[in-house]
Scaffold this motif. Sequence first.
Motif, PDB file in Angstrom:
ATOM      1  N   ALA A 257       0.856  -1.193   0.000  1.00 48.41           N
ATOM      2  CA  ALA A 257       0.000   0.000   0.000  1.00 48.41           C
ATOM      3  C   ALA A 257       0.888   1.237   0.000  1.00 48.41           C
ATOM      4  CB  ALA A 257      -0.911  -0.005   1.216  1.00 48.41           C
ATOM      5  N   LEU A 258       0.637   2.150  -0.944  1.00 50.01           N
ATOM      6  CA  LEU A 258       1.525   3.300  -1.093  1.00 50.01           C
ATOM      7  C   LEU A 258       1.500   4.213   0.125  1.00 50.01           C
ATOM      8  CD1 LEU A 258       1.103   4.164  -4.865  1.00 50.01           C
ATOM      9  CD2 LEU A 258       3.066   3.125  -3.724  1.00 50.01           C
ATOM     10  N   GLY A 259       0.380   4.293   0.816  1.00 48.14           N
ATOM     11  CA  GLY A 259       0.354   5.074   2.042  1.00 48.14           C
ATOM     12  C   GLY A 259       1.344   4.546   3.062  1.00 48.14           C
ATOM     13  N   ASP A 260       1.394   3.225   3.198  1.00 44.76           N
ATOM     14  CA  ASP A 260       2.350   2.617   4.129  1.00 44.76           C
ATOM     15  C   ASP A 260       3.780   2.842   3.659  1.00 44.76           C
ATOM     16  OD1 ASP A 260       0.206   1.690   5.619  1.00 44.76           O
ATOM     17  OD2 ASP A 260       0.230  -0.313   4.713  1.00 44.76           O
ATOM     18  N   VAL A 261       4.006   2.703   2.351  1.00 46.23           N
ATOM     19  CA  VAL A 261       5.355   2.902   1.808  1.00 46.23           C
ATOM     20  C   VAL A 261       5.829   4.327   2.066  1.00 46.23           C
ATOM     21  CG1 VAL A 261       6.728   2.983  -0.315  1.00 46.23           C
ATOM     22  CG2 VAL A 261       5.081   1.124   0.034  1.00 46.23           C
ATOM     23  N   PHE A 262       4.974   5.294   1.805  1.00 42.45           N
ATOM     24  CA  PHE A 262       5.383   6.695   1.970  1.00 42.45           C
ATOM     25  C   PHE A 262       5.587   7.045   3.443  1.00 42.45           C
ATOM     26  CE2 PHE A 262       3.051   7.749  -2.232  1.00 42.45           C
ATOM     27  CZ  PHE A 262       4.104   7.222  -2.955  1.00 42.45           C
ATOM     28  N   ARG A 263       4.833   6.418   4.338  1.00 46.33           N
ATOM     29  CA  ARG A 263       5.087   6.651   5.764  1.00 46.33           C
ATOM     30  C   ARG A 263       6.419   6.034   6.184  1.00 46.33           C
ATOM     31  NH1 ARG A 263      -0.640   6.855   5.770  1.00 46.33           N
ATOM     32  NH2 ARG A 263      -0.845   4.598   5.562  1.00 46.33           N
ATOM     33  N   MET A 264       6.781   4.891   5.595  1.00 46.84           N
ATOM     34  CA  MET A 264       8.111   4.329   5.838  1.00 46.84           C
ATOM     35  C   MET A 264       9.196   5.278   5.353  1.00 46.84           C
ATOM     36  SD  MET A 264       8.023   0.283   4.871  1.00 46.84           S
ATOM     37  CE  MET A 264       6.573  -0.702   5.179  1.00 46.84           C
TER      38      MET A 264
END
Length: 330
Positions: A257-264
């Motif tokens: 999920a890109l939201g999770d990736v960007f938070r990482m």
Amino acid sequence: MTTGTRNGARPLITVLGATGFIGSAVMTRLARREVRLRAVARRPAARPIGALADTEVVTADLMDRDALAAAVHGSDAVVHLLLCEGGWRAADQPGGERVNVGVMRDLVEVLRPVRGAAGAPPIVVYGGAASQVGVPPREPLDGTETDRPATVYDRQKTAAERVLKDATEAGWVRGVSLRLPTVFGEGATPGTADRGVVAAMVRRALAGEPITMWHDGTVRRDLVHIADVAAAFAVALDHPDGLVGNHWLLGAGRGDALGDVFRMVARSVADRTGTAPVPVTSVEPPSDAPETDFRSVTIDSAPFRSVTGWRPLVPLREGLDRTVAALAGT
């Protein structure tokens, strides 16, 4: 392709687009082998440090058919990673079709009279795109789907792949197309930074700017680190008999999920800079955003893995940390 034998010599592998993000990584990977390696690009490529390969650097305008013929002369294998300047965004600009499709047409024709070891046609490994399928009809994709390319870039990639498959059927070359997922990571040589979405968001975070998305963050992408992609091209050269004539999808099979990736990404940058993580926010998409930007993609690479044994080895967080470190200049 680790041994070889054109008149007893090491096999010659030519990489077109050797100064690009993926091309330089493939060069670095292949340089570990006892082969002859020819790096071809419009600007001089850097010779990999500590290479086992005998490396030749060729600077050429590959839009010139004669220059292309000279660049691939004597090759046992060609890795085609050439893209028009500006990448997929420039596909609809003047010259885009010539670079993305025309070079492939010229390549298979100039290779037609060439024969490598044991009289076999040369291998051509082409860097395609998983997005050639168009709007994903299902998850995961496995390469058996009907292609309905939705953008100019994907139509050009599909056309080039068709040229390669037709030339393979005609016996001119032995063609393999590797359809790439969302590739990210650090450049293999100086000046070869990633220009993809992950790198763009790392740069925003390093500048202290919010990371923005055109959706709620649940859209998934299959992210594979550049080192693993380079390894896939290397093993494709080792297993041509099981791959020739088809296209093969590369992916990690996770669908992140890109939201999770960007938070990482935000946390990785914060850890490195000692600042608070930048916010990750949703913004209104542009009116011309393609539908594919809002559809999730997960890829099943089992068919390619069954032939080559390849699988991604770099974990997502490690790959993101390496990307952040490279773009931070440390």
